[in-house]
Design an enzyme around this catalytic site. Structure first.
Site, PDB file in Angstrom:
ATOM      1  N   LYS A   7       0.843  -1.201   0.000  1.00 29.31           N
ATOM      2  CA  LYS A   7       0.000   0.000   0.000  1.00 29.31           C
ATOM      3  C   LYS A   7       0.879   1.253   0.000  1.00 29.31           C
ATOM      4  CE  LYS A   7      -4.024  -2.065   2.183  1.00 29.31           C
ATOM      5  NZ  LYS A   7      -4.592  -2.556   3.440  1.00 29.31           N
ATOM      6  N   GLN A  45      -4.984  -1.310   9.606  1.00 31.05           N
ATOM      7  CA  GLN A  45      -4.918  -2.666   9.058  1.00 31.05           C
ATOM      8  C   GLN A  45      -5.575  -3.647  10.034  1.00 31.05           C
ATOM      9  OE1 GLN A  45      -3.550  -3.437   5.916  1.00 31.05           O
ATOM     10  NE2 GLN A  45      -4.403  -5.458   6.294  1.00 31.05           N
ATOM     11  N   ASP A 102     -11.361   3.421   4.235  1.00 27.34           N
ATOM     12  CA  ASP A 102     -11.798   2.026   4.153  1.00 27.34           C
ATOM     13  C   ASP A 102     -13.325   1.941   4.128  1.00 27.34           C
ATOM     14  OD1 ASP A 102     -10.055  -0.059   3.783  1.00 27.34           O
ATOM     15  OD2 ASP A 102      -9.453  -0.182   5.892  1.00 27.34           O
TER      16      ASP A 102
END
Ligand code: NDP
Length: 297
Positions: A55, A99, A122
């Site tokens: 990422k 994460q 997200d």
């Protein structure tokens, strides 16, 4: 026998990343700063570390600022919430991604709930899932948004089509169903308690499999001409050479004889997820700067 088309998610994702990079250039010109994505990694899980590294690389490659925050497994919830608050206040940060999974002693919902919804790239915050469910502008979870992009590219108008989503997680299944509904598909969500899954799937013009069970959806379940999006990522060991490989939730080789089109695993949905994360970060940066989001994203 006709064979269905393999949808090239890798190529689509590369094109999307190029569009994002163009949008980043225009954003920098307009604001004098780069969009920034902060990724928080707790613990040493090897798979999560790989994701976070990749990422970071892709964020930088798109011309954005990448901030990484690694914290030990032993971090307390309060300290993690303090970090999130710092990032909420930091003007250089447009997107915050924590994460998952987090260690068991930390309440994931509390951590996600602490992220400023405007920076929730997200799309897991209840404010964003509520906005999505009520048809308002929202930051949408990356994987299902990537799936809907692939579907619209393949099928155009989804209105009136029968869609079956197998899986009801907050990360994939539920937002996927909301996105399909927003496109006026007729949506069924199937899960582990669904009776006669084969015949439910057989009704569908669009099948999205997000289960996490290797090749569970069989070829003969698929209605001829259906389009199949395989979200599953399952590592299986090959009995012949003992090596492991990645397969999806759909028995692709069998399904190819039935489908109009199908995403492969790997190379289908997977590459879309990070590309959409970059897209969401750019969109969040525009909203925070009071700019309209770039066309085509
Ligand atoms: P979850 O484990 O959170 O959810 C799985 C869902 O599948 C649940 O709703 C469960 O039902 C349902 N399910 C389990 N067994 C069956 C069954 N026998 N029949 C019907 N439904 C069943 O998984 P995620 O949604 O997080 O992920 C799904 C898959 O997608 C995984 O393989 C994951 O690795 C992959 N994934 C891929 C991404 C990518 O970038 N390509 C990103 C995210 C996920 P119930 O609710 O009843 O338990």
């Amino acid at each position: 026998m006709t064979i269905g088309k393999i949808i090239d998610g890798k190529a689509f994702a590369a094109t999307l990343r190029d569009k994002v990079a163009d949008g980043v250039g225009a954003f920098v010109e307009a604001t004098g700063r780069k969009p920034g994505l902060a990724v928080v990694l707790v613990g040493e899980d090897p798979a999560s570390s790989v994701y976070v590294r990749s990422k970071g690389k892709m964020t930088a490659a798109a011309g954005m600022e990448s901030f990484e925050f690694k914290r030990p497994d032993s971090i307390g919830e309060e300290d993690l919430l303090d970090l999130i608050e710092e990032l909420n206040q930091d003007d250089r940060v447009d997107g915050i991604l924590v994460q998952l999974p987090l260690p068991r002693h930390i309440d994931e919902a509390a951590v996600i709930g602490a992220i400023d919804p405007a920076k929730d790239v997200d799309g897991f915050h209840v404010v964003n899932s509520g906005r999505l469910a009520t048809g308002q502008e929202a930051l949408v979870p990356c994987t299902p948004l990537g799936c809907i992009m692939l579907l619209k590219d393949e099928l155009g108008d989804l209105s009136g089509l029968e869609a079956v989503v197998v899986g009801r997680s907050n990360i994939v299944g539920k937002p996927m169903a909301q996105l399909l509904l927003a496109e006026s598909a007729t949506v069924t969500i199937a899960h582990s308690r669904t009776r006669d899954l084969a015949s439910v799937v057989h009704r569908a013009d669009i099948v999205v499999a997000a289960v996490g069970r290797a090749e569970m959806v069989k070829g003969e379940w698929i209605k001829p001409g259906a389009t199949v999006i395989d979200v599953g990522i399952n590592r299986v060991s090959d009995t012949e050479d003992g090596k492991s490989r990645i397969v999806g939730d759909v028995a692709t080789a069998e399904a190819l004889a039935h489908v109009r089109a199908i995403t492969p695993v790997p190379g289908g949905v997977g590459p879309m997820t990070i590309a959409v994360l970059l897209r969401n970060t750019l969109v969040a940066a525009h909203a925070r700067a009071g700019l309209t989001k770039p066309a085509g994203l």
